[in-house]
Design an enzyme around this catalytic site. Structure first.
Site, PDB file in Angstrom:
ATOM      1  N   CYS A  67      41.205-121.844   5.684  1.00 31.86           N
ATOM      2  CA  CYS A  67      40.912-121.869   7.116  1.00 31.86           C
ATOM      3  C   CYS A  67      42.221-121.739   7.906  1.00 31.86           C
ATOM      4  CB  CYS A  67      40.230-123.183   7.483  1.00 31.86           C
ATOM      5  SG  CYS A  67      38.628-123.435   6.692  1.00 31.86           S
ATOM      6  N   GLU A  83      43.467-123.698  10.080  1.00 27.33           N
ATOM      7  CA  GLU A  83      44.218-124.952  10.143  1.00 27.33           C
ATOM      8  C   GLU A  83      45.096-125.128   8.900  1.00 27.33           C
ATOM      9  OE1 GLU A  83      40.161-125.942  12.110  1.00 27.33           O
ATOM     10  OE2 GLU A  83      40.916-124.623  10.539  1.00 27.33           O
ATOM     11  N   CYS A 111      39.112-129.266   5.999  1.00 27.41           N
ATOM     12  CA  CYS A 111      40.279-129.298   6.887  1.00 27.41           C
ATOM     13  C   CYS A 111      40.486-130.688   7.470  1.00 27.41           C
ATOM     14  CB  CYS A 111      40.130-128.276   8.006  1.00 27.41           C
ATOM     15  SG  CYS A 111      40.360-126.581   7.435  1.00 27.41           S
ATOM     16  N   TRP A 122      44.089-140.124   0.819  1.00 30.79           N
ATOM     17  CA  TRP A 122      44.592-139.818  -0.507  1.00 30.79           C
ATOM     18  C   TRP A 122      45.848-140.617  -0.839  1.00 30.79           C
ATOM     19  CZ3 TRP A 122      49.024-137.192  -2.317  1.00 30.79           C
ATOM     20  CH2 TRP A 122      48.972-136.830  -3.665  1.00 30.79           C
TER      21      TRP A 122
END
Length: 137
Positions: A56, A58, A93, A129
């Site tokens: 994408c 982004e 994203c 994460w």
């Protein structure tokens, strides 16, 4: 969770809209993104669509920003080609933006109802994460 509204960076929307109008052609490039780095620079990028799941706009922007030495982003927006206006980030994203820039502001909404919210408002009760990585010793 209550959404925190921040001022809208209209210059970013204009930069992404201009890029979408002038550089997005055909099916390969249909979205443009613009982000403001902490130093004030505006970084732009377009998506690279591919049936295998190309990145994408982004995500391309994250790489373009790093290539220009901009490792901290303040605000981001994506705009669709064919005058589709502001388009919110997809789920992938949102997760990547949260992991890279946990304090990032994102412009979302339509027409006169655009607003700027924190990336954490777009991913409530999210998985970060970095919070789940073992410390390297």
């Amino acid at each position: 969770m209550t959404e925190q509204i921040h001022p809208v960076d209209h210059e970013l929307i204009q930069a992404a809209a201009h890029l979408a109008r002038t550089r997005c052609r055909g099916d390969n490039h249909t979205m443009a993104a613009a982000a403001r780095a902490l130093d004030g620079r505006i970084i732009t990028a377009v998506n690279a669509y591919h049936f295998t799941g190309g990145p994408c706009a982004e995500l391309v922007l994250i790489g373009a920003a790093a290539a220009q030495g901009a490792y901290e982003l303040d605000t981001i927006v994506a705009v669709g080609d064919r005058d589709r206006g502001v388009v919110p980030p997809c789920g992938r994203c949102r997760q990547v933006l949260l992991d890279y820039f946990p304090t990032l502001k994102v412009i979302v909404g339509e027409h006169e109802r655009v607003r700027t919210v924190l990336i954490t408002d777009l991913l409530p009760a999210s998985y970060v994460w970095a919070d789940h990585q073992l410390d390297a010793e």
